[in-house]
Write a protein that holds these residues in place. Sequence first.
Motif, PDB file in Angstrom:
ATOM      1  N   ALA A   1      65.522  10.568 -10.786  1.00  0.00           N
ATOM      2  CA  ALA A   1      66.541  10.540  -9.997  1.00  0.00           C
ATOM      3  C   ALA A   1      66.713   8.741 -10.228  1.00  0.00           C
ATOM      4  CB  ALA A   1      66.656  10.799  -8.765  1.00  0.00           C
ATOM      5  N   MET A   2      67.845   8.348 -10.244  1.00  0.00           N
ATOM      6  CA  MET A   2      68.091   6.942 -10.540  1.00  0.00           C
ATOM      7  C   MET A   2      68.381   6.406  -9.086  1.00  0.00           C
ATOM      8  SD  MET A   2      67.087   6.367 -13.375  1.00  0.00           S
ATOM      9  CE  MET A   2      67.575   4.967 -14.265  1.00  0.00           C
TER      10      MET A   2
ATOM     11  N   THR B   1      47.734   2.408 -12.363  1.00  0.00           N
ATOM     12  CA  THR B   1      48.581   2.142 -13.567  1.00  0.00           C
ATOM     13  C   THR B   1      49.901   1.938 -13.278  1.00  0.00           C
ATOM     14  OG1 THR B   1      46.897   3.773 -14.438  1.00  0.00           O
ATOM     15  CG2 THR B   1      48.886   3.430 -15.763  1.00  0.00           C
ATOM     16  N   ALA B   2      50.427   2.745 -12.177  1.00  0.00           N
ATOM     17  CA  ALA B   2      51.805   2.641 -11.787  1.00  0.00           C
ATOM     18  C   ALA B   2      52.051   1.907 -10.572  1.00  0.00           C
ATOM     19  CB  ALA B   2      52.519   4.006 -11.828  1.00  0.00           C
TER      20      ALA B   2
ATOM     21  N   ARG C   1      59.831   7.149 -11.331  1.00  0.00           N
ATOM     22  CA  ARG C   1      60.846   8.417 -11.600  1.00  0.00           C
ATOM     23  C   ARG C   1      61.931   7.666 -12.813  1.00  0.00           C
ATOM     24  NH1 ARG C   1      62.192  10.384  -5.523  1.00  0.00           N
ATOM     25  NH2 ARG C   1      61.036  12.101  -5.935  1.00  0.00           N
ATOM     26  N   GLN C   2      61.954   6.288 -12.852  1.00  0.00           N
ATOM     27  CA  GLN C   2      63.110   5.451 -13.854  1.00  0.00           C
ATOM     28  C   GLN C   2      62.369   5.706 -15.135  1.00  0.00           C
ATOM     29  OE1 GLN C   2      63.722   1.917 -11.980  1.00  0.00           O
ATOM     30  NE2 GLN C   2      64.873   2.639 -10.429  1.00  0.00           N
ATOM     31  N   LEU C   3      60.998   5.583 -14.991  1.00  0.00           N
ATOM     32  CA  LEU C   3      60.117   5.562 -16.433  1.00  0.00           C
ATOM     33  C   LEU C   3      60.460   7.178 -17.009  1.00  0.00           C
ATOM     34  CD1 LEU C   3      57.726   4.554 -18.639  1.00  0.00           C
ATOM     35  CD2 LEU C   3      56.270   5.928 -16.965  1.00  0.00           C
TER      36      LEU C   3
ATOM     37  N   SER D   1      62.056   8.423 -20.511  1.00  0.00           N
ATOM     38  CA  SER D   1      61.222   8.948 -21.719  1.00  0.00           C
ATOM     39  C   SER D   1      61.226  10.509 -21.985  1.00  0.00           C
ATOM     40  CB  SER D   1      59.679   8.545 -21.251  1.00  0.00           C
ATOM     41  OG  SER D   1      59.479   9.013 -20.070  1.00  0.00           O
ATOM     42  N   ILE D   2      62.163  11.215 -20.861  1.00  0.00           N
ATOM     43  CA  ILE D   2      62.201  12.602 -21.148  1.00  0.00           C
ATOM     44  C   ILE D   2      63.624  12.874 -21.699  1.00  0.00           C
ATOM     45  CG2 ILE D   2      62.033  14.663 -20.096  1.00  0.00           C
ATOM     46  CD1 ILE D   2      59.385  13.874 -18.873  1.00  0.00           C
TER      47      ILE D   2
END
Length: 487
Positions: free
Chosen positions: A249-250, A445-446, A453-455, A459-460
């Motif tokens: 979700a954005m 790492t995150a 979520r934005q990544l 990427s999907i």
Amino acid sequence: MKQCFFAVDLGATSGRTILGTFTPEGLEMEDVNRFPNHLIETGGHFYWDIYELYRHIIEGLKIVAQKNVEITSIGIDTWGVDFVCVGKDGGFLRQPYSYRDPHTAGAPEAFFKKVARKQVYEWTGIQVMNFNSLFQLDTLRRNNDSALAAADKLLFIPDALSYMLTGEMVTEYTIASTAQLVNANTRKPEDALLRELGLTENNFGRFVYPGEKIGTLTKEVQRMTGLGDIPVIAVAGHDTASAVASVPAMNPDFAYLSSGTWSLMGVETKGPVITEETESLNFTNEGGVDGTIRLLKNICGMWLLERCRAAWGQTSYPELIAEANASEPFRSLINPDDVLFANPADMEQAIQTYCSDSHQPVPHTRGQIVRCIFESLALRYRQVLDNLRTLSPHPIETLHVIGGGSRNELLNRWTANAVGIPVVAGPSEATAIGNIMIQALAAGTAKDIASMRQLINRSISLETFYPEDTDVWDAAYLHFKQVTMNH
């Protein structure tokens, strides 16, 4: 050096282990091994085979070691409510009962004679389902169950498996919240409920939250797999909590539908929503990641079709969907959550009985049955979403469908038509992605859930379905409400 995370994702019918790696392009995932998760029926009970699940996890870890892949950490998620009784010597006292075991029929009513239903809901915010751990434990106690009587500790399924890997006993918050034993406001076990069951907090492992380290692989597991002392991280142990963590979700104005054997529809909130309305509609407040609560409703999902397919000799999905598409629309509708469909010997027969009892045309062909299931699910989703709109602290502009059901294009299209807002489908591997995300957060790492979520969104590949034929679906919805209200 790229970081690899090993995710164990166990569902009620199958399991798999997955390697996840973050690259500048996004997230890459590859299956390590997949395996069935069979129920064992014996002596009038249904059990899970915890040792067989452990063996498959060890197999997955061996494959990774043989490939010389360095893994940063391991995380395990599973279905909710079920648990293992552990003796004083640390050994399991028997295989865990499955939530599909019939021994909890009528169990909530028996418990509510001791503690009022309203009080239990005020504390936990969890919807009443007869297989919740609260009622399983009360049933075992009333039946003088020998394993419970001898138990020193109770471990939920993901915690039991991480104990087998690390020797450390924990109780992870999201999985514990499904038990109906955790106070939704304090986010800790509710002592008053434990007392009623003859238990204390000492009967559970150390309480942990998603992202905390459980321990490292034992010397035994290191020897068996050829791996080093890799940390095992408490991810969101409940598979739905892991899946919801990965919703791409954005902005926060969304509802999610985690679609698999079960469908779970809800919204993310900052705190529990416990009101007379949520109680009467049987909505649940389960623990989420990052201090969130998942206000949601359990809806029967692909279980209906899975059971029919098993009887049809596992016909391919495309074949069934083509047959459904060619069948007459809205010929017969069912309430997917009717008790008739909980665990019938013959699902096709149960659907026919429901239609006959509610004076509708009885579906006879496979296409008619599949169409009946999909249309009924889409209309049930609308009914639950209508309720969510009145309960949610924020507007709902989009419905994100995640999990295996997000690949079902026909159902997604019909869901968009039924609910009247855009439906964004994907990721289908939501649970594994959420599991890997929490490990990545633990490893540093995150940064945070929102950026993850934005990544994922970037990427999907996601597919959006926009509502069509809304007049026809509105009319069908009125018919659905009528049919299901009178049944």
